[in-house]
Design a protein around this motif. Structure first.
Motif, mmCIF file in Angstrom:
data_model
loop_
_atom_site.group_PDB
_atom_site.id
_atom_site.type_symbol
_atom_site.label_atom_id
_atom_site.label_comp_id
_atom_site.label_asym_id
_atom_site.label_seq_id
_atom_site.Cartn_x
_atom_site.Cartn_y
_atom_site.Cartn_z
ATOM 1 N N LYS A 38 -13.935 -87.435 -20.795
ATOM 2 C CA LYS A 38 -14.365 -86.086 -21.159
ATOM 3 C C LYS A 38 -13.742 -85.046 -20.226
ATOM 4 O O LYS A 38 -13.746 -85.213 -19.006
ATOM 5 C CB LYS A 38 -15.886 -85.990 -21.097
ATOM 6 N N GLY A 39 -13.203 -83.992 -20.836
ATOM 7 C CA GLY A 39 -12.611 -82.902 -20.074
ATOM 8 C C GLY A 39 -11.132 -83.053 -19.791
ATOM 9 O O GLY A 39 -10.502 -82.119 -19.298
ATOM 10 N N VAL A 40 -10.554 -84.220 -20.101
ATOM 11 C CA VAL A 40 -9.111 -84.400 -19.890
ATOM 12 C C VAL A 40 -8.353 -83.579 -20.917
ATOM 13 O O VAL A 40 -8.606 -83.672 -22.123
ATOM 14 C CB VAL A 40 -8.703 -85.887 -19.973
ATOM 15 N N LEU A 41 -7.458 -82.739 -20.425
ATOM 16 C CA LEU A 41 -6.588 -81.936 -21.288
ATOM 17 C C LEU A 41 -5.164 -82.430 -21.062
ATOM 18 O O LEU A 41 -4.682 -82.435 -19.929
ATOM 19 C CB LEU A 41 -6.706 -80.452 -20.934
ATOM 20 N N ARG A 42 -4.524 -82.865 -22.123
ATOM 21 C CA ARG A 42 -3.132 -83.330 -22.069
ATOM 22 C C ARG A 42 -2.292 -82.358 -22.884
ATOM 23 O O ARG A 42 -2.507 -82.192 -24.066
ATOM 24 C CB ARG A 42 -3.012 -84.748 -22.621
ATOM 25 N N GLY A 43 -1.339 -81.719 -22.233
ATOM 26 C CA GLY A 43 -0.460 -80.818 -22.973
ATOM 27 C C GLY A 43 -0.327 -79.486 -22.275
ATOM 28 O O GLY A 43 -0.923 -79.252 -21.244
ATOM 29 N N LEU A 44 0.419 -78.682 -22.863
ATOM 30 C CA LEU A 44 1.070 -78.688 -24.173
ATOM 31 C C LEU A 44 2.500 -79.236 -24.003
ATOM 32 O O LEU A 44 3.273 -78.707 -23.214
ATOM 33 C CB LEU A 44 1.139 -77.276 -24.736
ATOM 34 N N HIS A 45 2.851 -80.274 -24.736
ATOM 35 C CA HIS A 45 4.113 -80.982 -24.559
ATOM 36 C C HIS A 45 4.971 -80.942 -25.826
ATOM 37 O O HIS A 45 4.446 -80.830 -26.931
ATOM 38 C CB HIS A 45 3.857 -82.453 -24.222
ATOM 39 N N TYR A 46 6.270 -81.116 -25.614
ATOM 40 C CA TYR A 46 7.212 -81.253 -26.728
ATOM 41 C C TYR A 46 8.507 -81.847 -26.207
ATOM 42 O O TYR A 46 8.724 -81.948 -25.001
ATOM 43 C CB TYR A 46 7.473 -79.906 -27.420
ATOM 44 N N GLN A 47 9.368 -82.256 -27.116
ATOM 45 C CA GLN A 47 10.710 -82.744 -26.817
ATOM 46 C C GLN A 47 11.705 -81.752 -27.422
ATOM 47 O O GLN A 47 11.425 -81.175 -28.480
ATOM 48 C CB GLN A 47 10.929 -84.128 -27.413
ATOM 49 N N THR A 48 12.835 -81.591 -26.781
ATOM 50 C CA THR A 48 13.814 -80.597 -27.208
ATOM 51 C C THR A 48 15.029 -81.219 -27.884
ATOM 52 O O THR A 48 15.292 -82.410 -27.751
ATOM 53 C CB THR A 48 14.292 -79.763 -26.002
ATOM 54 N N GLY A 49 15.777 -80.354 -28.591
ATOM 55 C CA GLY A 49 17.076 -80.716 -29.157
ATOM 56 C C GLY A 49 17.036 -81.931 -30.047
ATOM 57 O O GLY A 49 16.115 -82.101 -30.850
ATOM 58 N N GLU A 50 18.045 -82.780 -29.888
ATOM 59 C CA GLU A 50 18.156 -83.963 -30.742
ATOM 60 C C GLU A 50 17.030 -84.963 -30.495
ATOM 61 O O GLU A 50 16.826 -85.886 -31.271
ATOM 62 C CB GLU A 50 19.507 -84.650 -30.547
ATOM 63 N N HIS A 51 16.274 -84.769 -29.436
ATOM 64 C CA HIS A 51 15.153 -85.663 -29.113
ATOM 65 C C HIS A 51 13.803 -85.094 -29.535
ATOM 66 O O HIS A 51 12.758 -85.664 -29.198
ATOM 67 C CB HIS A 51 15.157 -85.987 -27.621
ATOM 68 N N ALA A 52 13.818 -83.975 -30.262
ATOM 69 C CA ALA A 52 12.559 -83.388 -30.753
ATOM 70 C C ALA A 52 11.789 -84.441 -31.545
ATOM 71 O O ALA A 52 12.378 -85.335 -32.157
ATOM 72 C CB ALA A 52 12.847 -82.167 -31.623
ATOM 73 N N GLN A 53 10.464 -84.333 -31.511
ATOM 74 C CA GLN A 53 9.615 -85.316 -32.174
ATOM 75 C C GLN A 53 8.614 -84.654 -33.102
ATOM 76 O O GLN A 53 8.017 -83.643 -32.748
ATOM 77 C CB GLN A 53 8.801 -86.112 -31.147
ATOM 78 N N ALA A 54 8.434 -85.263 -34.267
ATOM 79 C CA ALA A 54 7.279 -84.971 -35.115
ATOM 80 C C ALA A 54 6.241 -86.024 -34.776
ATOM 81 O O ALA A 54 6.586 -87.156 -34.412
ATOM 82 C CB ALA A 54 7.650 -85.046 -36.585
ATOM 83 N N LYS A 55 4.955 -85.649 -34.868
ATOM 84 C CA LYS A 55 3.882 -86.570 -34.519
ATOM 85 C C LYS A 55 2.813 -86.563 -35.606
ATOM 86 O O LYS A 55 2.488 -85.516 -36.157
ATOM 87 C CB LYS A 55 3.219 -86.156 -33.203
ATOM 88 N N LEU A 56 2.270 -87.731 -35.861
ATOM 89 C CA LEU A 56 1.088 -87.879 -36.704
ATOM 90 C C LEU A 56 0.015 -88.443 -35.795
ATOM 91 O O LEU A 56 0.135 -89.579 -35.306
ATOM 92 C CB LEU A 56 1.355 -88.805 -37.885
ATOM 93 N N VAL A 57 -1.021 -87.634 -35.514
ATOM 94 C CA VAL A 57 -1.998 -87.995 -34.490
ATOM 95 C C VAL A 57 -3.370 -88.249 -35.097
ATOM 96 O O VAL A 57 -3.720 -87.686 -36.139
ATOM 97 C CB VAL A 57 -2.085 -86.908 -33.394
#
Length: 183
Positions: free
Chosen positions: A55-74
């Motif tokens: 409880k209370g853990v905040l992860r983010g805000l993250h992303y990948q750039t360029g050719e390594h960009a990612q779409a995510k289904l969470v």
């Protein structure tokens, strides 16, 4: 499965059709053909990730750039989180806007976050197990991040800042205006 578009083009909330009986339940959590037909996006997931947090853990805000960009289904396998996506596509009419959704083991909702979005979540329950599919492999050199409390984003994390548990890395991320460009 119901696919519900959000105010951010390309982001969808997925509501499964759950079949209950005396044994429990069954649901289809992913079907590539159905997904592509309903989102109008060709996404092929290549990596699954899972995290466990308190409880209370905040992860983010993250992303990948360029050719390594990612779409995510969470999705959340146990517990409850507030999940957030921020549009960081430079030419988007919703650049800098975000959408938040409650994901839980109880509601079984999923959230699709396409490439060009920063992503993060906050654990609302005592613990949570968070699961996500990615359409590209992780690449450390392509990591990007935005500070969780960027005043221009105005994200309501629904917790007092003093209650948040944040990694040292996430505490020093830049604002969206100073962040690494998505592409």
């Amino acid at each position: 499965m119901n696919f519900i578009p959000t105010k951010l083009k390309g982001c969808f909330v997925l509501e499964p059709k759950i079949i209950f009986d005396e044994r429990g339940y069954f649901m289809e959590s992913f079907n590539e053909k159905t997904f592509q037909e309903n989102t109008n996006q060709e996404v092929h997931f290549v990596q699954d990730n899972q995290s466990y947090s308190t409880k209370g853990v905040l992860r983010g805000l993250h992303y990948q750039t360029g050719e390594h960009a990612q779409a995510k289904l969470v999705r959340v396998l146990s517990g409850e989180v507030l999940d957030v996506a921020v549009d960081i596509r430079p030419d988007s009419e919703t650049f800098g806007q975000h959408v938040s959704i409650m994901l839980s083991a109880e509601n079984q909702k999923q959230f699709f976050v396409p490439r060009g979005f920063a992503h993060g979540f906050l654990v609302l329950s005592e613990t949570a197990t968070f699961f996500y599919k990615c359409d590209n492999f992780y690449n450390k050199e392509s990591e990007g991040g935005i500070i969780y409390n960027d005043p221009s984003l105005n994200i309501d994390w629904q917790f007092q800042e003093s209650e948040l548990i944040i990694s040292e890395k996430d505490k020093v991320q830049p604002t969206i205006d100073n962040a690494k460009k998505a592409w």
